[in-house]
Motif scaffolding. Sequence first.
Motif, PDB file in Angstrom:
ATOM      1  N   ARG A 189       0.822  -1.212   0.000  1.00 36.18           N
ATOM      2  CA  ARG A 189       0.000   0.000   0.000  1.00 36.18           C
ATOM      3  C   ARG A 189       0.859   1.268   0.000  1.00 36.18           C
ATOM      4  O   ARG A 189       0.478   2.296  -0.575  1.00 36.18           O
TER       5      ARG A 189
ATOM      6  N   GLY B  65       0.427   2.928  -5.466  1.00 35.70           N
ATOM      7  CA  GLY B  65       0.129   2.583  -6.849  1.00 35.70           C
ATOM      8  C   GLY B  65       1.272   2.765  -7.822  1.00 35.70           C
ATOM      9  O   GLY B  65       1.166   2.382  -8.995  1.00 35.70           O
TER      10      GLY B  65
ATOM     11  N   ASP C  18      -5.345  -6.030  -5.798  1.00 33.88           N
ATOM     12  CA  ASP C  18      -6.780  -5.731  -5.845  1.00 33.88           C
ATOM     13  C   ASP C  18      -7.048  -4.335  -6.379  1.00 33.88           C
ATOM     14  O   ASP C  18      -8.075  -4.091  -7.042  1.00 33.88           O
ATOM     15  N   GLU C  19      -6.149  -3.399  -6.101  1.00 38.11           N
ATOM     16  CA  GLU C  19      -6.305  -2.032  -6.601  1.00 38.11           C
ATOM     17  C   GLU C  19      -5.946  -1.917  -8.082  1.00 38.11           C
ATOM     18  O   GLU C  19      -6.162  -0.866  -8.695  1.00 38.11           O
TER      19      GLU C  19
ATOM     20  N   TRP D  24      -2.888  -2.118  -9.267  1.00 34.48           N
ATOM     21  CA  TRP D  24      -1.586  -1.489  -9.465  1.00 34.48           C
ATOM     22  C   TRP D  24      -0.597  -2.429 -10.136  1.00 34.48           C
ATOM     23  O   TRP D  24       0.372  -1.984 -10.753  1.00 34.48           O
TER      24      TRP D  24
END
Length: 324
Positions: free
Chosen positions: A212, A216, A240-241, A243
């Motif tokens: 995190r 990103g 999940d994001e 990135w």
Amino acid sequence: MTRLTGPVAVVVDHLDGALTTPSAEVLTQARALTSADVVAISLDAPDVTALGRYGVAAVYAPQLGDLSSTVSAVAAEAVLAASAAAHPEAVLMVSSFAGKELAARLAVAFDSGAIVDATGITVDEDGLLASKTVLQGSWDTTCRVVRGTPVLALKPTVIEAEEVDEPTTPQVLDVPVDFSQTARQVAVLSRTPHPRGRAPLAEARTVVAGGRGTEGDFTLINALADELEATVGATRVATDEGWIDHASQIGQTGVTISPRLYIGAGISGAIHHTAGMQSAQTIVAINNDPEAPIFEMADLGIVGDLNDVIPQAVEELRRLRSEQ
């Protein structure tokens, strides 16, 4: 030193016609287990020269015909036929996804047992002992197959591949296989290999992972990985994001790794991630929170912003390389 007195068979993998490094590691492990021969079982055209460098006495080559070894039932029946010819005291392989599935099928056919994700294998007066971590890495265990022919799958990178002083000239022995209807029920219509740049996560000796804290941007993670010839990994949050690709996820729902060196940047150390990397030999953590849980398992902890720390590390690595 206690050793087995019978041969040990290793199911070897090839990539683009060359013996893979994880298979070379398993062959190295096999040599330490027996005073007899180490034999290879190859489901592809064997790299005989490379196998000789790792002390293989003979190569058993099951004849697959028009069937594909990527079908687990085909691979299992082929290895069973080769084992019937070689009469090994144990069968070893790489603990990959395919290797684990093969190990399970072999254990059922042998009426024995399989131990996968082994991090070490030794011999005592009662036979083979395998070590492995379980329960999200919270326990170190020692396991034994108590009947039949043991089937053991060794995790990549846990030992160093070492060639023998005097290479052998392995004899290639073709093995006919009478495949069952079960094995013939699946046909592989096409295969598309994933691009291979850096080493796959499970096989990487050095991994640089971001979480995190990267917000990103994996530019610095990739830059450090390039300098170290490392593979890039990530936490579940990062994947999940979006990135980074999900194939880079390390942890309970991702890949379990055992690299020589793991560097985690911007990673707090939640259990769903650390369960997949805590068997790394050396752990380096970079985090601006001095209370981050990952520092509890780190061999070296650096409290600082990864945007400040990593550029300094990259610069120093480049300076050292220029002086060589």
